[in-house]
Write a protein that holds these residues in place. Structure first.
Motif, mmCIF file in Angstrom:
data_model
loop_
_atom_site.group_PDB
_atom_site.id
_atom_site.type_symbol
_atom_site.label_atom_id
_atom_site.label_comp_id
_atom_site.label_asym_id
_atom_site.label_seq_id
_atom_site.Cartn_x
_atom_site.Cartn_y
_atom_site.Cartn_z
ATOM 1 N N ASN A 4 -58.414 12.878 -18.698
ATOM 2 C CA ASN A 4 -56.985 13.174 -18.754
ATOM 3 C C ASN A 4 -56.407 12.807 -20.115
ATOM 4 O OD1 ASN A 4 -54.576 14.070 -17.522
ATOM 5 N ND2 ASN A 4 -53.947 11.962 -17.104
ATOM 6 N N LEU A 5 -57.224 12.802 -21.143
ATOM 7 C CA LEU A 5 -56.798 12.383 -22.474
ATOM 8 C C LEU A 5 -55.983 13.485 -23.145
ATOM 9 C CD1 LEU A 5 -56.901 10.341 -24.785
ATOM 10 C CD2 LEU A 5 -59.100 11.331 -25.471
ATOM 11 N N LYS A 6 -54.710 13.187 -23.398
ATOM 12 C CA LYS A 6 -53.795 14.176 -23.971
ATOM 13 C C LYS A 6 -53.406 13.867 -25.414
ATOM 14 C CE LYS A 6 -53.525 16.255 -19.976
ATOM 15 N NZ LYS A 6 -54.279 17.513 -19.763
ATOM 16 N N ALA A 7 -53.490 12.593 -25.823
ATOM 17 C CA ALA A 7 -52.997 12.229 -27.157
ATOM 18 C C ALA A 7 -53.733 11.010 -27.693
ATOM 19 C CB ALA A 7 -51.493 11.933 -27.105
ATOM 20 N N LEU A 8 -53.952 11.001 -29.016
ATOM 21 C CA LEU A 8 -54.464 9.832 -29.714
ATOM 22 C C LEU A 8 -53.335 9.212 -30.523
ATOM 23 C CD1 LEU A 8 -57.988 10.822 -31.121
ATOM 24 C CD2 LEU A 8 -57.379 9.906 -28.878
ATOM 25 N N ARG A 252 -62.326 8.395 -19.689
ATOM 26 C CA ARG A 252 -62.574 8.709 -18.277
ATOM 27 C C ARG A 252 -63.140 7.500 -17.539
ATOM 28 N NH1 ARG A 252 -66.488 9.925 -14.962
ATOM 29 N NH2 ARG A 252 -68.095 9.668 -16.575
ATOM 30 N N ARG A 253 -63.977 6.718 -18.241
ATOM 31 C CA ARG A 253 -64.656 5.583 -17.624
ATOM 32 C C ARG A 253 -63.893 4.269 -17.770
ATOM 33 N NH1 ARG A 253 -69.984 5.062 -20.638
ATOM 34 N NH2 ARG A 253 -70.136 3.226 -19.289
ATOM 35 N N MET A 254 -62.650 4.316 -18.237
ATOM 36 C CA MET A 254 -61.991 3.063 -18.626
ATOM 37 C C MET A 254 -61.827 2.088 -17.478
ATOM 38 S SD MET A 254 -58.128 4.380 -19.363
ATOM 39 C CE MET A 254 -57.286 5.506 -18.242
ATOM 40 N N ASP A 255 -61.731 2.577 -16.257
ATOM 41 C CA ASP A 255 -61.593 1.647 -15.127
ATOM 42 C C ASP A 255 -62.870 0.864 -14.880
ATOM 43 O OD1 ASP A 255 -58.998 2.362 -14.691
ATOM 44 O OD2 ASP A 255 -59.451 3.876 -13.184
#
Length: 261
Positions: A4-8, A252-255
């Motif tokens: 769900n990465l939309k922005a850096l 995605r794996r941050m949890d």
């Protein structure tokens, strides 16, 4: 890219470029000389001063320990403003001369984000003039079109590790914190991002190469190498640098990722 990465959200000093040792420090010393001050900041001393966020604040902190600094607070403040203004102008000249370049792998990742629709923002508490000088010299005259939000020191009341710079960027982008990934190099920057609930990746810089880092989803030596990252990177289908897909996978794996040191 399935996350769900939309922005850096990019920090500048130490993250976009190694500006501190060979940019800001040199400009401060040139400003001292130009104003007739017998002060010099060596490499080690400047590293100690980086514990204080903000160039003007750094000056005031250093003056508090100097017997040859003005005694009255108002005079110290006036001198700090004068030195900082001169230093910023000199820093712009240093950058324009090509002495401070983007860290390896940064330009490639920026280009990848632009081509794939991942939004970009600057989240720094350095001054706008310094940011503009660095990005104009390295990305060209249309650099501002690369970034949808530019949040600098003039935009906040409290500098990092306060999270204000990130909360403002999120408001301007109209995105949630978990849709973003911050790129930082220092414990204070990580604390600022996490204070706004933004996941953060750390590319270690010269002055924070061994600093304890807590709460990052990934930590590594730089975007130009796939070696030395935690969590480790998988084979990159021929890539020799960190790619947007790598960032998306960490995001995605941050949890699953606990605090890394």
């Amino acid at each position: 890219m399935s996350s769900n990465l939309k922005a850096l959200l990019w920090d500048v000093d130490g993250t976009l470029a190694e500006t501190e040792r060979d940019g800001h420090r040199i400009a401060f010393n040139q400003a001292f000389d130009a104003l007739g001050l017998p002060w010099r900041w060596g490499v080690l001393r400047y590293g100690e001063l980086l514990a204080v966020t903000g160039g003007r604040e750094r000056l005031l902190h250093d003056m508090a320990r100097r017997s040859d600094a003005p005694i009255l607070p108002a005079e110290r403040e006036a001198l700090a403003r004068a030195v900082h203004q001169r230093k910023n102008a000199l820093y712009g000249e240093i950058v324009q001369a090509g002495s401070v370049t983007l860290r390896p792998g940064v330009a490639e990742l920026l280009e990848e984000c632009r081509s794939r629709g991942v939004r970009l923002a600057i989240t720094t508490t350095t001054s706008r003039a310094n940011v503009e000088a660095l990005l104009r010299a390295n990305l060209g005259p249309s650099w501002a079109a690369w970034f949808e939000a530019l949040v600098c020191g003039e935009d906040v009341r409290a500098k990092k590790p306060d999270p204000e710079v990130y909360t403002i960027a999120l408001q301007r982008l109209r995105v949630g914190p978990l849709q973003c990934l911050a790129l930082e190099d220092s414990p204070g920057g990580v604390a600022a991002a996490r204070g706004a609930d933004v996941p953060v990746l750390v590319t270690r810089s010269a002055y924070f190469a061994t600093a304890p880092i807590e709460g990052a989803i990934a930590i590594g030596p730089g975007l130009d190498s796939r070696v030395g990252w935690h969590p480790a990177l998988a084979d990159g289908d021929g890539a020799d640098r960190v790619t947007l897909d790598d960032l998306a996978e960490w995001h995605r794996r941050m949890d699953e990722v606990s605090a890394l040191g």
